[in-house]
Design a protein around this motif. Structure first.
Motif, PDB file in Angstrom:
ATOM      1  N   ASN A  19     -13.617  36.812   9.867  1.00  9.77           N
ATOM      2  CA  ASN A  19     -14.979  36.410  10.195  1.00  9.77           C
ATOM      3  C   ASN A  19     -15.521  35.416   9.181  1.00  9.77           C
ATOM      4  O   ASN A  19     -16.180  34.437   9.532  1.00  9.77           O
ATOM      5  CB  ASN A  19     -15.882  37.648  10.266  1.00  9.77           C
ATOM      6  N   THR A  58      -6.431  36.257  14.499  1.00  7.69           N
ATOM      7  CA  THR A  58      -7.748  36.871  14.286  1.00  7.69           C
ATOM      8  C   THR A  58      -8.870  35.826  14.281  1.00  7.69           C
ATOM      9  O   THR A  58      -9.989  36.123  14.720  1.00  7.69           O
ATOM     10  CB  THR A  58      -7.776  37.671  12.978  1.00  7.69           C
ATOM     11  N   SER A  77     -13.323  33.139  20.219  1.00  5.87           N
ATOM     12  CA  SER A  77     -13.586  33.633  21.575  1.00  5.87           C
ATOM     13  C   SER A  77     -14.892  34.411  21.635  1.00  5.87           C
ATOM     14  O   SER A  77     -15.700  34.226  22.557  1.00  5.87           O
ATOM     15  CB  SER A  77     -12.426  34.524  22.045  1.00  5.87           C
ATOM     16  N   ASP A  78     -15.114  35.267  20.660  1.00  8.54           N
ATOM     17  CA  ASP A  78     -16.356  36.046  20.624  1.00  8.54           C
ATOM     18  C   ASP A  78     -17.570  35.135  20.458  1.00  8.54           C
ATOM     19  O   ASP A  78     -18.609  35.330  21.106  1.00  8.54           O
ATOM     20  CB  ASP A  78     -16.314  37.067  19.485  1.00  8.54           C
ATOM     21  N   TYR A  79     -17.428  34.153  19.578  1.00 14.31           N
ATOM     22  CA  TYR A  79     -18.525  33.217  19.329  1.00 14.31           C
ATOM     23  C   TYR A  79     -18.835  32.400  20.583  1.00 14.31           C
ATOM     24  O   TYR A  79     -20.007  32.230  20.959  1.00 14.31           O
ATOM     25  CB  TYR A  79     -18.148  32.281  18.176  1.00 14.31           C
ATOM     26  N   GLU A  84     -18.293  33.170  23.667  1.00 14.26           N
ATOM     27  CA  GLU A  84     -18.920  34.028  24.674  1.00 14.26           C
ATOM     28  C   GLU A  84     -20.394  34.255  24.351  1.00 14.26           C
ATOM     29  O   GLU A  84     -21.254  34.203  25.232  1.00 14.26           O
ATOM     30  CB  GLU A  84     -18.182  35.370  24.753  1.00 14.26           C
ATOM     31  N   SER A  85     -20.694  34.450  23.079  1.00 12.44           N
ATOM     32  CA  SER A  85     -22.084  34.703  22.685  1.00 12.44           C
ATOM     33  C   SER A  85     -22.965  33.472  22.871  1.00 12.44           C
ATOM     34  O   SER A  85     -24.180  33.583  23.061  1.00 12.44           O
ATOM     35  CB  SER A  85     -22.146  35.164  21.232  1.00 12.44           C
ATOM     36  N   LYS A  86     -22.360  32.278  22.822  1.00  9.14           N
ATOM     37  CA  LYS A  86     -23.113  31.028  22.952  1.00  9.14           C
ATOM     38  C   LYS A  86     -22.952  30.387  24.337  1.00  9.14           C
ATOM     39  O   LYS A  86     -23.421  29.261  24.558  1.00  9.14           O
ATOM     40  CB  LYS A  86     -22.645  30.025  21.885  1.00  9.14           C
ATOM     41  N   ASN A  87     -22.269  31.112  25.243  1.00  2.00           N
ATOM     42  CA  ASN A  87     -22.025  30.597  26.600  1.00  2.00           C
ATOM     43  C   ASN A  87     -21.313  29.249  26.585  1.00  2.00           C
ATOM     44  O   ASN A  87     -21.642  28.349  27.360  1.00  2.00           O
ATOM     45  CB  ASN A  87     -23.345  30.488  27.384  1.00  2.00           C
ATOM     46  N   ALA A 143      -9.670  35.031  17.822  1.00  2.00           N
ATOM     47  CA  ALA A 143     -10.511  36.092  18.384  1.00  2.00           C
ATOM     48  C   ALA A 143     -11.971  35.872  18.009  1.00  2.00           C
ATOM     49  O   ALA A 143     -12.877  36.099  18.830  1.00  2.00           O
ATOM     50  CB  ALA A 143     -10.021  37.453  17.898  1.00  2.00           C
ATOM     51  N   GLU A 144     -12.204  35.442  16.776  1.00  2.00           N
ATOM     52  CA  GLU A 144     -13.568  35.133  16.342  1.00  2.00           C
ATOM     53  C   GLU A 144     -14.154  33.979  17.163  1.00  2.00           C
ATOM     54  O   GLU A 144     -15.332  34.017  17.550  1.00  2.00           O
ATOM     55  CB  GLU A 144     -13.577  34.767  14.854  1.00  2.00           C
TER      56      GLU A 144
END
Length: 440
Positions: A286, A232, A238-240, A242-245, A235-236
């Motif tokens: 998170n 998990t 990966s999301d972060y 993606e949001s920060k390129n 996953a956090e």
């Protein structure tokens, strides 16, 4: 009567000649300050910048710096220097950055209300060539950059000279002092380590002893908690990312997670972490990610930062030394990083032979001969474990802020401790220099 007329004529002629002498100006005196800089650095690109604080003029200098000061035919690189001016007879603060330079007014420049010369370290930031010629990224070459710059600027700035820098920049202050003891009048390194080996064990001992037993136990529990929630937390990340390129091709996010966990104790104490803020077993994934991201910074392992820090790791692995990782408390939870080393972040296909004598010689000098050095440290900071220990006969002052971190500055000390430092600096620099105490 004739005599008096002659006398009056003689006085008038003399006054006229004297007057001419008074109003006659040396061509140098009518030059603007920028023109003086252009005369000193005829091949440099000099750009005026906005001024702030007490300065009256500010400039960016881009100097054609020799790659090799012993072989000028090797070529040059563009070296960025930021000069902020107030008065030629005021003290001049020389800032030896350890990395890139972001123009700003340093604490000491406010204390002395003097001139400031902020020098980007060679091959970092804007001073980085497209392709780094690694063999010229040596401390002695960087020190020669400063020495030649100071020699030229001393023809303008006749007041006292004070060198300063933070962390790796503070280490550079000490190296510079050991190589050219008389270039500056006083040296003030902040939180500066002098590291003994590629993996200095003193940092690990510091981590095992600093703070309370309870706090150190919470640090270990948090490390394990992050790894126990690997899926998990990944996953956090990966999301972060993606949001920060952010991209993670040099170091995978799995490897980044494990290195961040191993790095956590070092960074926690380095930045004076708050034990009460460490998440416990009730934290969400998170919350676990946000906390380790706030202390270590997962961006530290993304491709952009990896690329930016290659010069740093090259220097640490060849001359400066660094620290290692203790896996004892989490080895059973590691899946990717089984033999962690900071060598992992150094440039590939480059000679990384370590010179064990370089920093040893610097340490020997500053501990035995390093007069007029004011050392600033924070008690909790991991790098304090590698601080020099000046001998009793050396005219130096070492200040350690109780509970302080790597962010420790003079302004963080008590009024009494600040006065102790001001008095010592006044003694070293003389009473022709005015010190302006910082506000509490």
């Amino acid at each position: 009567m004739k005599f008096y007329k002659i006398l009056i004529l003689f006085v008038a002629i003399s006054f006229s000649i004297a007057s001419c002498r008074v109003v006659k100006l040396d061509p140098i005196e009518i030059l603007t300050f920028q023109q003086k800089l252009e005369n000193l650095f005829p091949e440099a690109e000099i750009t005026a910048l906005d001024t702030k604080d007490h300065f009256t003029k500010s400039f960016q200098l881009v100097i054609n710096q020799p790659l090799d000061h012993k072989n000028l035919s090797a070529g040059t690189f563009k070296h960025y220097v930021y000069l902020s001016h107030i008065e030629e007879n005021k003290p001049t603060i020389l800032i030896t950055e350890g990395y890139n330079a972001n123009p700003s007014t340093y604490e000491l420049s406010k204390i002395f209300k003097g001139n400031q010369v902020q020098v980007e370290y060679r091959f970092y930031g804007k001073s980085r060539p497209d392709t780094i010629p690694w063999k010229y990224l040596k401390n002695d070459q960087a020190i020669e950059d400063y020495h030649q710059l100071v020699k030229k600027l001393k023809t303008l700035y006749k007041g006292k000279w004070i060198s300063t820098g933070i962390s790796k920049g503070g280490e550079t202050v000490l190296i510079y002092k050991s190589k050219y003891p008389y270039d500056v009048d006083v040296a003030i390194p902040y939180v500066a380590p002098l590291i003994d080996t590629q993996e200095d064990k003193r940092t690990e001992e510091h981590i095992k002893t600093v703070g309370s037993d309870e706090c150190r136990e919470k640090v270990t529990k948090f490390q394990r908690l992050v790894l126990e929630n690997r899926a998990t937390v990944l996953a956090e990340i990966s999301d972060y990312a993606e949001s920060k390129n952010m991209s993670f091709t040099e170091i995978s996010i799995e490897e980044a997670l494990e290195y961040a966990v191993l790095e956590f104790p070092f960074s926690f104490w380095q930045w004076g972490g708050n034990c009460d803020a460490i998440p416990d077993e009730n934290a969400t994934s998170n919350e676990l990610f946000n906390y380790i991201n706030g202390i270590v910074g997962i961006s530290f392992y993304n491709d952009a930062t990896y690329h930016d820090l290659l010069p740093s790791y090259y220097q640490h692995m060849t001359e400066l030394g660094y620290y290692g990782f203790d896996t004892a408390q989490v080895s059973d939870l590691l899946k990717v990083v089984h033999h962690p080393t900071n060598m992992r972040f150094a440039p590939k296909n480059v000679d990384l032979t370590y010179n064990p004598n370089y920093i040893k010689e610097v340490r020997d000098y500053v501990e035995n001969k390093g007069n007029k050095i004011l050392y600033i440290y924070g008690e909790y900071d991991t790098w304090r474990a590698c601080a020099p220990k000046p001998k009793p006969h050396v005219n130096a002052l070492k200040m350690i802020l109780k509970g302080g971190s790597h962010k420790t500055r003079i302004n963080h000390f008590s009024k009494e401790d600040r006065q102790l430092m001001y008095d010592k600096l006044q003694n070293w620099l003389g009473y022709s220099v005015t010190i302006y105490p910082l506000d509490e």
